[in-house]
Design a protein around this motif. Structure first.
Motif, short mmCIF file in Angstrom:
data_model
loop_
_atom_site.label_atom_id
_atom_site.label_comp_id
_atom_site.label_asym_id
_atom_site.label_seq_id
_atom_site.Cartn_x
_atom_site.Cartn_y
_atom_site.Cartn_z
N SER A 83 0.88 -1.14 0.02
CA SER A 83 -0.11 0.07 0.11
C SER A 83 0.81 1.21 -0.08
O SER A 83 1.87 1.31 0.56
CB SER A 83 -0.86 -0.04 1.21
OG SER A 83 -1.77 -1.07 1.48
N THR B 211 -5.14 6.08 -1.57
CA THR B 211 -3.88 4.99 -1.59
C THR B 211 -3.79 4.23 -3.05
O THR B 211 -4.80 3.89 -3.72
CB THR B 211 -4.31 3.78 -0.43
OG1 THR B 211 -4.56 4.74 0.67
CG2 THR B 211 -3.49 2.92 -0.27
N PHE C 22 -2.31 0.54 -4.40
CA PHE C 22 -1.83 -0.76 -4.10
C PHE C 22 -1.08 -1.41 -5.03
O PHE C 22 -1.32 -1.33 -6.38
CB PHE C 22 -3.22 -1.47 -3.76
CG PHE C 22 -4.01 -0.96 -2.95
CD1 PHE C 22 -5.24 -0.15 -3.15
CD2 PHE C 22 -3.80 -1.04 -1.41
CE1 PHE C 22 -5.91 0.42 -2.41
CE2 PHE C 22 -4.56 -0.38 -0.43
CZ PHE C 22 -5.81 0.10 -0.97
#
Length: 116
Positions: free
Chosen positions: A21, A77, A79
Motif C-alpha cells: 500500500s 491509496t 496498491f
C-alpha cells in the motif's frame, strides 16, 4: 506537496502473495501519475508498475500477469498486489508520484523478501 508512505512489505515464501500500500497525504492522489519501483541490492531502481491519472496501467515484462496496480481514490491509496512471488522479486519497493510539471515524489520504501 504529496507525502507517500509505503507499507505491506515482509517475508514471504516463493509462490506466495503480498499487497503493498502507498498512502498519500497532503494532496489528492488523482493529481499524480503513480508508480511502483523496486531496487534489489546491487541493482538500479526499476519501474514495476504504473497507473496514470486517467487510470491506465502499465507493467514491467517481468511482473506481467503476476502483479496488479490499483488505487482507491477515497482512501487516497495506491496498491500493488503481488502474486506468485519469486526470490527475484526480493527488493525494496518504492512508491512514486509524478506531476506533469516534472516533479517527482518518493516514499521511503518497504522491503519485500521472498525465500526459496
Amino acid at each position: 506537496q504529496v507525502q507517500l508512505v509505503e507499507s505491506g512489505g515482509g517475508l514471504v515464501q516463493a509462490g506466495g502473495s503480498l499487497r503493498l500500500s502507498c498512502l498519500a497525504s497532503g494532496s489528492l492522489l488523482v493529481l499524480y501519475d503513480m508508480s511502483w519501483y523496486r531496487q534489489a541490492p546491487g541493482n538500479q531502481r526499476e519501474l514495476v508498475a504504473g497507473i496514470t491519472k486517467g487510470g491506465s496501467t502499465n507493467y514491467a515484462d517481468s511482473v506481467k500477469g503476476r502483479f496488479a496496480i490499483s488505487r482507491d481514490i477515497v482512501k487516497n491509496t495506491v496498491f500493488l498486489q503481488m502474486n506468485n512471488l519469486t526470490p527475484e522479486d526480493t527488493a525494496v519497493y518504492y512508491c512514486r508520484g509524478g506531476r506533469t510539471n516534472g516533479m517527482s515524489y518518493w516514499g521511503k520504501g518497504t522491503l519485500v523478501t521472498v525465500s526459496s
